[in-house]
Design a protein around this motif. Sequence first.
Motif, PDB file in Angstrom:
ATOM      1  N   UNK A 165       0.888  -1.206  -0.029  1.00 40.87           N
ATOM      2  CA  UNK A 165      -0.054  -0.040  -0.101  1.00 40.87           C
ATOM      3  C   UNK A 165       0.917   1.215  -0.032  1.00 40.87           C
TER       4      UNK A 165
ATOM      5  N   UNK B 285       0.373  10.250  -3.346  1.00 45.88           N
ATOM      6  CA  UNK B 285       0.515  11.709  -3.211  1.00 45.88           C
ATOM      7  C   UNK B 285       1.419  11.849  -2.433  1.00 45.88           C
TER       8      UNK B 285
ATOM      9  N   UNK C 295       3.352   2.814   2.650  1.00 46.70           N
ATOM     10  CA  UNK C 295       2.561   2.750   4.069  1.00 46.70           C
ATOM     11  C   UNK C 295       2.924   1.231   4.417  1.00 46.70           C
TER      12      UNK C 295
ATOM     13  N   UNK D  82      -7.313   5.843  -8.487  1.00 45.97           N
ATOM     14  CA  UNK D  82      -6.819   5.156  -7.161  1.00 45.97           C
ATOM     15  C   UNK D  82      -7.304   5.967  -6.049  1.00 45.97           C
ATOM     16  N   UNK D  83      -8.135   6.951  -6.159  1.00 44.33           N
ATOM     17  CA  UNK D  83      -8.610   7.511  -5.028  1.00 44.33           C
ATOM     18  C   UNK D  83      -7.869   8.486  -4.212  1.00 44.33           C
ATOM     19  N   UNK D  84      -8.252   8.982  -3.170  1.00 45.07           N
ATOM     20  CA  UNK D  84      -7.673   9.947  -2.444  1.00 45.07           C
ATOM     21  C   UNK D  84      -6.447   9.951  -2.189  1.00 45.07           C
ATOM     22  N   UNK D  85      -5.691   8.601  -1.527  1.00 38.06           N
ATOM     23  CA  UNK D  85      -4.402   8.627  -1.333  1.00 38.06           C
ATOM     24  C   UNK D  85      -3.597   7.509  -2.642  1.00 38.06           C
ATOM     25  N   UNK D  86      -4.419   7.090  -3.274  1.00 38.31           N
ATOM     26  CA  UNK D  86      -3.714   6.013  -4.348  1.00 38.31           C
ATOM     27  C   UNK D  86      -3.881   4.604  -3.876  1.00 38.31           C
ATOM     28  N   UNK D  87      -4.629   4.200  -2.843  1.00 35.37           N
ATOM     29  CA  UNK D  87      -4.647   3.063  -2.409  1.00 35.37           C
ATOM     30  C   UNK D  87      -5.910   2.362  -3.005  1.00 35.37           C
ATOM     31  N   UNK D  88      -6.649   3.035  -3.620  1.00 33.95           N
ATOM     32  CA  UNK D  88      -7.810   2.588  -4.423  1.00 33.95           C
ATOM     33  C   UNK D  88      -7.463   1.679  -5.718  1.00 33.95           C
TER      34      UNK D  88
ATOM     35  N   UNK E  59      -7.937  -1.689  -5.255  1.00 36.21           N
ATOM     36  CA  UNK E  59      -7.836  -2.991  -4.544  1.00 36.21           C
ATOM     37  C   UNK E  59      -8.964  -3.865  -5.100  1.00 36.21           C
TER      38      UNK E  59
ATOM     39  N   UNK F 163      -5.855  -9.451   4.621  1.00 32.98           N
ATOM     40  CA  UNK F 163      -6.049  -8.055   4.670  1.00 32.98           C
ATOM     41  C   UNK F 163      -6.533  -7.786   6.252  1.00 32.98           C
TER      42      UNK F 163
END
Lengths: 339, 339
Positions: free
Chosen positions: A76, A80, A85, A160-166, A168, A183
């Motif tokens: 993850x 940004x 993480x 990939x959304x707000x932080x780039x985690x999207x 998945x 997970x």
Amino acid sequence: MTGSGADLCLGIDLGGTKIALALVDAEGRVHAERRVETAAAAGAETVIAAMVEAGRALLAEAPAPVLGVGVGVAGQVDTVEGVVRSTPNLAGWHDVPLAARLTDALGLPAVLTNDVRAVTLAERAFGAGRGANRGSDHVAVVFVGTGVGGGVVSGGRLIDGAHGYGGELGHMTLVAGGRPCTCGARGCLEAYVGGWAIAERARQAVARSPEAGRAMVAEAGGAQAITAVAVQRAARAGDPLAAELMAETGRLLGHGLLSVVHAFNPRRLVLGGGVIEGMPTLVETAAEVVRDQAMPVFLEDLEIVPAALGREAGVVGAGCLVRSRLGDTREPTAKSSDE
Amino acid sequence: MTGSGADLCLGIDLGGTKIALALVDAEGRVHAERRVETAAAAGAETVIAAMVEAGRALLAEAPAPVLGVGVGVAGQVDTVEGVVRSTPNLAGWHDVPLAARLTDALGLPAVLTNDVRAVTLAERAFGAGRGANRGSDHVAVVFVGTGVGGGVVSGGRLIDGAHGYGGELGHMTLVAGGRPCTCGARGCLEAYVGGWAIAERARQAVARSPEAGRAMVAEAGGAQAITAVAVQRAARAGDPLAAELMAETGRLLGHGLLSVVHAFNPRRLVLGGGVIEGMPTLVETAAEVVRDQAMPVFLEDLEIVPAALGREAGVVGAGCLVRSRLGDTREPTAKSSDE
């Protein structure tokens, strides 16, 4: 290709067992390459040092200017902030500012993403997403290996959304409250069709039906040693229990893909990863479920296809990421993402 | 707000029971409004005629220039071609070129989307998505009414895929191969938590446990007459079977939301629709499942909130659609979508 279109990017694919590095041009061609083993247990510093050493060696032999460094990380990644993480397969990687570290060490701008998101950019630009221009603007990718990763390009942009985690897609729910996933959730797609989950389902099936599972156990060298590879090998050899396990895996994958189709309305749905490569018929089994159950309008120009790029997809995609994030709009890859 | 920022849009919300029309400004304010009943059984021509008549009346009293017409349709809409492909609740709507028809009749450019996607644009710009600028760039909306609809804004853009059919979050898989859904698939989120599905689950629960279901049956006036409203009313009145059905509904919704969170990494997840309004505690029950099971990094700045706009969200969102599709970049709504 003229002028700065000839620039290269340094693409890095940071996996749990190896680090691949390559100089990649705007057409997705690899000009020079290095592969080193990942010291997965040694912690982030050791791995970064190996990455920097191999990166410097490649940069020293670059035949053209290098725009920047892109890294696809099996884990993850805050895209940004440029921070890793967490990584399920690498010890001691928590909140590592990898982009800043690479910029400091290599003197180039660096950008990060998840490894399957990098593959998505490569497949979209140079692989299974290629072809009709509008087709390649709407591509979803599901990679089934030990785990299940994903990536989506919609309207020409990586989603990939707000932080780039999207993206998945392997952790979309397949069975509410179902099998425990690595997970922490229950019932994820990965908890049914990921390699580890196939092995677990097979071991449980053998425990229920020892007689039916004899070939699989023999193939693996013991009931507790059953792996997804052993299941696939036994299925190909005609073992009925293994064959049914893999057919069920294909159907379950298809039910998971229904979520992807209805959520994203892609034109191309690309399936890859070791489990798919080991048993390409899974693509058709899953596609049958989608064709049978998806709302008809979604099917009109949907193609479900195997991934087209090989093991270089990760480094090529990391190169695409550099071009898209650094705003180079001259080349096809520049349309891959502009978050 | 100066100059052409004072322009209006004609927003239309075409539902199965009523058509709402309004003149909406760039700040999401409604300046004039009409509501007419939908002649759902009468076919497309009759409904379009009523829409045109009410639209003309509103345009005649417009206090400022009107940029265009936006329509949110309860059904599947090809947003690229401006064609209504099908509508579950309106008879005889198949491949109706509604955008062209409205442009011809009203003399204005017209754009279409799905009704919940329109609501998504409104909630994002003026409702529950409002606030922190970056928060409103990543908003997912799930509306639970008789059916379950959805919409996603990611990176400031509506994500609806190749033809605009995407965002059908109610038809993501919740239980692979599970309960039959009205869409033709099995196991969709809607087939568990949509109003019709709650009623169906309740009727089956009562058939299994007639004694436990007495209050619900009395509330509804007969076992076969049980509706989602009756279940919610009985649950609020303390009926244990109804209460357990609704608690289960909230948990199932939470498992469905896990898919949305992992696929889109939103900052705000907005829950609305009649079933949520009838029992606002569902938001917290579902949010608990998400907080318990989602991967931790996804939770760091995720807010799960009820919808903030009332029944005007549909027409306001249709107005947002006009501004974003017609490329007005001066106002906040212009960032909603630029496909």
